[in-house]
Every structure is written in structure tokens, then in C-alpha cells.
Design a protein around this motif. Structure first.
Motif, short mmCIF file in Angstrom:
data_model
loop_
_atom_site.label_atom_id
_atom_site.label_comp_id
_atom_site.label_asym_id
_atom_site.label_seq_id
_atom_site.Cartn_x
_atom_site.Cartn_y
_atom_site.Cartn_z
N GLU A 247 35.01 48.77 63.94
CA GLU A 247 34.13 47.70 63.47
C GLU A 247 34.11 46.54 64.43
O GLU A 247 35.14 46.13 64.96
N ALA A 248 32.93 45.97 64.62
CA ALA A 248 32.79 44.74 65.40
C ALA A 248 32.90 43.54 64.48
O ALA A 248 33.40 42.50 64.88
N ALA A 249 32.42 43.68 63.23
CA ALA A 249 32.43 42.58 62.27
C ALA A 249 32.33 43.15 60.87
O ALA A 249 31.88 44.27 60.68
N ALA A 250 32.77 42.35 59.88
CA ALA A 250 32.68 42.79 58.49
C ALA A 250 32.73 41.60 57.55
O ALA A 250 33.29 40.54 57.88
N LEU A 251 32.15 41.78 56.39
CA LEU A 251 32.29 40.87 55.25
C LEU A 251 32.56 41.77 54.06
O LEU A 251 31.73 42.61 53.70
N THR A 252 33.75 41.63 53.47
CA THR A 252 34.15 42.51 52.38
C THR A 252 34.84 41.71 51.27
O THR A 252 35.37 40.63 51.52
N GLY A 253 34.83 42.27 50.08
CA GLY A 253 35.58 41.68 48.97
C GLY A 253 34.74 41.44 47.74
O GLY A 253 33.54 41.70 47.71
N ILE B 6 30.22 38.82 42.60
CA ILE B 6 29.60 39.51 43.73
C ILE B 6 30.63 40.37 44.43
O ILE B 6 31.79 40.00 44.55
N THR B 7 30.19 41.53 44.88
CA THR B 7 31.01 42.42 45.69
C THR B 7 30.22 42.74 46.95
O THR B 7 29.05 43.10 46.87
N VAL B 8 30.87 42.60 48.09
CA VAL B 8 30.21 42.86 49.36
C VAL B 8 31.05 43.82 50.19
O VAL B 8 32.26 43.66 50.29
N ASP B 9 30.40 44.80 50.77
CA ASP B 9 31.03 45.68 51.75
C ASP B 9 30.02 45.85 52.87
O ASP B 9 29.23 46.79 52.89
N ALA B 10 29.99 44.87 53.78
CA ALA B 10 29.04 44.86 54.89
C ALA B 10 29.81 45.03 56.19
O ALA B 10 30.80 44.31 56.42
N ARG B 11 29.36 45.94 57.03
CA ARG B 11 30.08 46.24 58.27
C ARG B 11 29.11 46.45 59.42
O ARG B 11 28.02 46.97 59.23
N LEU B 12 29.56 46.04 60.59
CA LEU B 12 28.81 46.26 61.82
C LEU B 12 29.74 46.98 62.78
O LEU B 12 30.82 46.47 63.10
N LYS C 18 35.52 31.18 42.10
CA LYS C 18 36.53 30.79 41.13
C LYS C 18 37.91 31.10 41.69
O LYS C 18 38.17 32.22 42.14
N PRO C 19 38.82 30.11 41.70
CA PRO C 19 40.16 30.35 42.24
C PRO C 19 40.82 31.55 41.55
O PRO C 19 40.76 31.68 40.33
N GLY C 20 41.41 32.44 42.34
CA GLY C 20 42.12 33.59 41.81
C GLY C 20 41.22 34.72 41.34
O GLY C 20 41.70 35.71 40.80
N SER C 21 39.90 34.62 41.55
CA SER C 21 38.98 35.63 41.04
C SER C 21 38.78 36.79 42.01
O SER C 21 38.13 37.77 41.68
N GLY C 22 39.28 36.67 43.19
CA GLY C 22 39.07 37.70 44.20
C GLY C 22 39.09 37.05 45.57
O GLY C 22 39.44 35.88 45.70
N ASP C 23 38.72 37.80 46.56
CA ASP C 23 38.76 37.26 47.91
C ASP C 23 37.67 37.90 48.75
O ASP C 23 37.59 39.12 48.84
N LEU C 24 36.83 37.07 49.31
CA LEU C 24 35.82 37.54 50.26
C LEU C 24 36.40 37.33 51.66
O LEU C 24 36.90 36.25 51.97
N ARG C 25 36.39 38.37 52.48
CA ARG C 25 37.03 38.31 53.79
C ARG C 25 36.00 38.53 54.90
O ARG C 25 35.21 39.47 54.85
N VAL C 26 36.06 37.65 55.89
CA VAL C 26 35.18 37.74 57.04
C VAL C 26 35.99 38.24 58.23
O VAL C 26 37.04 37.68 58.55
N ARG C 27 35.51 39.30 58.86
CA ARG C 27 36.08 39.75 60.13
C ARG C 27 35.06 39.36 61.18
O ARG C 27 33.98 39.94 61.26
N PRO C 28 35.37 38.32 61.97
CA PRO C 28 34.38 37.83 62.94
C PRO C 28 34.19 38.78 64.11
O PRO C 28 35.08 39.55 64.45
N MET C 29 33.02 38.70 64.72
CA MET C 29 32.76 39.45 65.95
C MET C 29 33.66 38.87 67.03
O MET C 29 33.86 37.68 67.09
N LYS C 30 34.17 39.73 67.86
CA LYS C 30 35.05 39.25 68.94
C LYS C 30 34.42 39.49 70.27
O LYS C 30 33.62 40.30 70.48
#
Length: 184
Positions: A38-44, A58-64, A172-184
Motif C-alpha cells: 500500500e502507498a496510502a490508506a484510510l481505515t477504521g 462510519i466505517t472506511v476501508d480505503a487503500r491505494l 465520539k471518544p472511545g467509539s473507534g479509531d480512524l487511521r490514516v497511512r500517509p503516502m510516503k
């Protein structure tokens, strides 16, 4: 309906779409085709920070893939939204196919075309929606393209890829976690 009401309605719809995502389960890396690293991702998954009676997830599983680093429009994955409100009575879920992902540092913008929806979001099928996430760890910030028009159903048919609003809202605090994997 005034702008504040439209914004509240838009947030409600976004939350509904988020709930849909969490209720339907999240996509995994094996659900989408991969062409290598993966070059980048947004997940969680996360809920928006809403008052009682307003449940948006919201649930996101986006990958490049790395091979597509120079083409954000080659991103793949899913976005799922669920939003239900007691007042005004509203509810719906939606699922969308990712068609663009841009990242920079801890911020990501993703767009996706709605492929399935129910309830108050049925009119969003075929519409492109955009989400922006600022990954802050404990309480992420979140923005969405329909913030000024009300609900995703009201987005224009010609919405461009990777267009969204600044991350003006909070999860909402503690409701989950959205994670960004930046392009490098």
C-alpha cells in the motif's frame, strides 16, 4: 430549512451511514484486490460525537496500492455509513465504492460512489460522497461533502472525486479509531 438545520440533517445522515458501516461489519484487506504494497490508506470505524438520540457511525476501508501512487483515482475499498435520529425521525444506511484517496500527514480525503442505501438515504444511490479525516489518535476530526446541502441525497450528480469538507466535526471518544497511512 435554514443552513443550521441542513447541517444538522447532513451530520445525521453521515452518522447514519457510519452506523451502517459498523452494523454491517467492516471490509478487510482480503475484500479488495491488491496489487502489492500500500502507498496510502484510510481505515477504521468511529461514531460521530452526537447528543443522545442521534447515532451516526462510519466505517472506511480505503487503500491505494504503491503501484498506483501517482493515480489517487485508482484507490479501492468501501465506505459504510449509518445514521439514525429520534428527532426528527430519520434513519438510513449506505454503502459506497471508493474511487479516490489522497493523504497528507495525518489527514486523508476519500470519495466513494454510493452503491446501496436504505431508509432516508435511498436517494443517495449513484451519488459520489467525500469524507475527510484528521487522525488525532484519541478523538479524530471528521468532515463530509454534504455538510452544506443537507444529506448525501442532495449532492450534485457531477461531484468530482476526492472533494470533501474540512474536518470540522469530532468523533465520539472511545467509539473507534480512524487511521490514516500517509503516502510516503
Amino acid at each position: 430549512m435554514n443552513r443550521r438545520s441542513n447541517l444538522i440533517r447532513a451530520v445525521a445522515v453521515g452518522a447514519a451511514l457510519l452506523a451502517l458501516a459498523s452494523g454491517a461489519g467492516s471490509a478487510t484487506a482480503s475484500d479488495a484486490p491488491h496489487h502489492g504494497r500500500e502507498a496510502a490508506a484510510l481505515t477504521g470505524t468511529a461514531k460521530l460525537d452526537r447528543p443522545p438520540g442521534d447515532d451516526a457511525t462510519i466505517t472506511v476501508d480505503a487503500r491505494l496500492d504503491a503501484a498506483d501512487r501517482d493515480d489517487p483515482g485508482a484507490a479501492h475499498g468501501t465506505v459504510k455509513i449509518s445514521h439514525y435520529m429520534e428527532r426528527p425521525e430519520f434513519g438510513g444506511t449506505a454503502e459506497a465504492r471508493v474511487d479516490c484517496l489522497l493523504t497528507g500527514g495525518k489527514v486523508a480525503t476519500v470519495s466513494a460512489v454510493v452503491t446501496k442505501a436504505d431508509g432516508g438515504l435511498k436517494g443517495a444511490v449513484g451519488k459520489r460522497l467525500g469524507l475527510t479525516v484528521h487522525d488525532r489518535g484519541r478523538q479524530d476530526r471528521f468532515g463530509y461533502s454534504w455538510a452544506m446541502v443537507g444529506i448525501p441525497n442532495d449532492l450534485p450528480d457531477d461531484m468530482p472525486k476526492c472533494v470533501s469538507a474540512a474536518p470540522f466535526d469530532k468523533t465520539k471518544p472511545g467509539s473507534g479509531d480512524l487511521r490514516v497511512r500517509p503516502m510516503k
